[in-house]
Design a protein around this motif. Structure first.
Motif, mmCIF file in Angstrom:
data_model
loop_
_atom_site.group_PDB
_atom_site.id
_atom_site.type_symbol
_atom_site.label_atom_id
_atom_site.label_comp_id
_atom_site.label_asym_id
_atom_site.label_seq_id
_atom_site.Cartn_x
_atom_site.Cartn_y
_atom_site.Cartn_z
ATOM 1 N N PHE A 102 52.815 7.203 82.415
ATOM 2 C CA PHE A 102 52.049 5.924 82.522
ATOM 3 C C PHE A 102 52.868 4.903 82.816
ATOM 4 N N GLU A 103 52.252 3.827 83.236
ATOM 5 C CA GLU A 103 52.700 2.448 83.147
ATOM 6 C C GLU A 103 52.252 1.692 82.044
ATOM 7 N N PRO A 104 53.016 0.975 81.170
ATOM 8 C CA PRO A 104 52.656 0.281 80.025
ATOM 9 C C PRO A 104 51.740 -1.022 80.322
ATOM 10 N N ASN A 105 50.699 -1.254 79.590
ATOM 11 C CA ASN A 105 49.913 -2.553 79.673
ATOM 12 C C ASN A 105 50.552 -3.498 78.819
ATOM 13 N N VAL A 106 51.427 -4.348 79.226
ATOM 14 C CA VAL A 106 52.016 -5.453 78.543
ATOM 15 C C VAL A 106 51.199 -6.412 78.085
ATOM 16 N N ALA A 107 50.597 -6.696 76.965
ATOM 17 C CA ALA A 107 49.830 -7.795 76.510
ATOM 18 C C ALA A 107 50.506 -9.034 76.210
ATOM 19 N N ALA A 108 51.882 -8.785 75.746
ATOM 20 C CA ALA A 108 52.804 -10.142 75.315
ATOM 21 C C ALA A 108 53.959 -9.799 75.294
ATOM 22 N N GLU A 109 54.992 -10.799 75.444
ATOM 23 C CA GLU A 109 56.414 -10.537 75.323
ATOM 24 C C GLU A 109 56.972 -11.488 74.385
ATOM 25 N N PHE A 110 58.159 -11.064 73.652
ATOM 26 C CA PHE A 110 58.728 -11.860 72.721
ATOM 27 C C PHE A 110 60.074 -11.785 72.824
#
Length: 305
Positions: free
Chosen positions: A218-226
């Protein structure tokens, strides 16, 4: 224009947030506001537009920020080179490492053993973010840094020595429905919101986060990056999503979180932590330290630290 005014202005200009600027400088938000207002009054220019939606630079503020950032960078680089030349002349080495407990503990053990063998060599060690580590290495502030390999994939003109490996796993909060499930796979989280701890610039084919998720289909659903690890952990604890991270003590010792290591045979489930220096750095004391660090690493299990 004072040094504090400049630092406050650039911090707000960088984050476009008085709150984050105050946190970064360890001073109150009200003091930040006073310094900015005083600077605007002194210059006779509006530097920020402030409204209920947030903060943004004015055209004048953008021009000033660009110039001051260049000047501050040049000054810091010159100062770092001057300080490091003193250390090298006196037979010392400067080492930087990531802020994580494991990295700090490991390099401290190596330095402790090296100091017993070579007590005459002065040692400076600092902990900071990966971005500041790379910047410090390239401007000669640090002789060497201990950092994850993927953070220096794109850095040219450096020599690397692997000291240990850190395994990768999924971390979830205790409120997550899979927190107490025994047999959990990364693919169980394919529909989850992922929170990402940003590495330095690297090619997609070198990105362990994308590669490991792809191995599970799967391809990750990135909601936020830090960029800040503490902010990432806070977001996870607030139930904002799950994350794929190194096995760090900050995670495994947190009773509110569960770290689930990747057990399957997939690429990059172990990430190398490397001692990195510039090829052109010929500090004799650093050469001796590299020999000792390699010897220390060979004597210890790289994956079981």
């Amino acid at each position: 224009m004072t040094d504090l005014q400049i630092r406050c202005f650039l911090e707000v200009a960088t984050h476009l947030s008085f709150t984050r600027a105050a946190k970064g400088l360890f001073i109150s938000q009200s003091n930040i506001s006073r310094q900015i207002s005083s600077l605007e009054e002194e210059l006779g220019l509006p530097l920020f537009d402030r409204n209920t939606k947030g903060v943004r630079l004015t055209i004048q503020g953008q021009m000033l920020a660009e110039t001051l950032m260049q000047m501050v960078t040049e000054w810091n680089n010159a100062l770092a080179r001057a300080k490091n030349s003193v250390r090298k002349f006196s037979g010392g080495i400067s080492i930087g490492c990531q802020e994580h407990i494991k990295s700090n503990s490991y390099i401290s053990q190596v330095l402790s053993g090296f100091r017993e063998d070579r007590p005459e060599i002065q040692i400076m060690k600092e902990r900071c973010t990966q971005r500041k580590l790379v910047e410090g290495l390239m401007n000669d502030y640090y002789d060497a840094i201990l950092i994850a390999d993927h953070d220096v994939k794109m850095v040219q003109g450096v020599e690397k020595v692997t000291l240990f490996y850190s395994r990768v796993g999924i971390v979830i909060h205790k409120s997550h429905p899979l927190f107490r499930k025994k047999d959990v796979l990364l693919s169980d989280f394919k529909d989850s919101h992922f929170l990402r701890y940003l590495p330095m610039k690297l090619k997609p084919e070198d990105d362990y986060f994308l590669n490991i998720c792809a191995a599970f289909g799967f391809e990750p659903n990135v909601a936020a990056e830090f960029e800040d690890f503490e902010e990432l952990l806070l977001a996870i604890e607030m139930g904002e999503g799950v994350s794929l991270v190194f096995e760090e003590d900050e995670v495994t010792s947190n009773m509110n979180l569960r770290f689930i290591p990747i057990e399957e045979d997939v690429p990059q489930k172990y990430l190398s932590m490397q001692l990195v220096r510039k090829n052109k750095n010929r500090n004799p004391a650093l050469n001796d330290f590299y020999v000792y660090a390699q010897k220390y690493s060979n004597m210890h299990a790289k994956r079981d630290f």
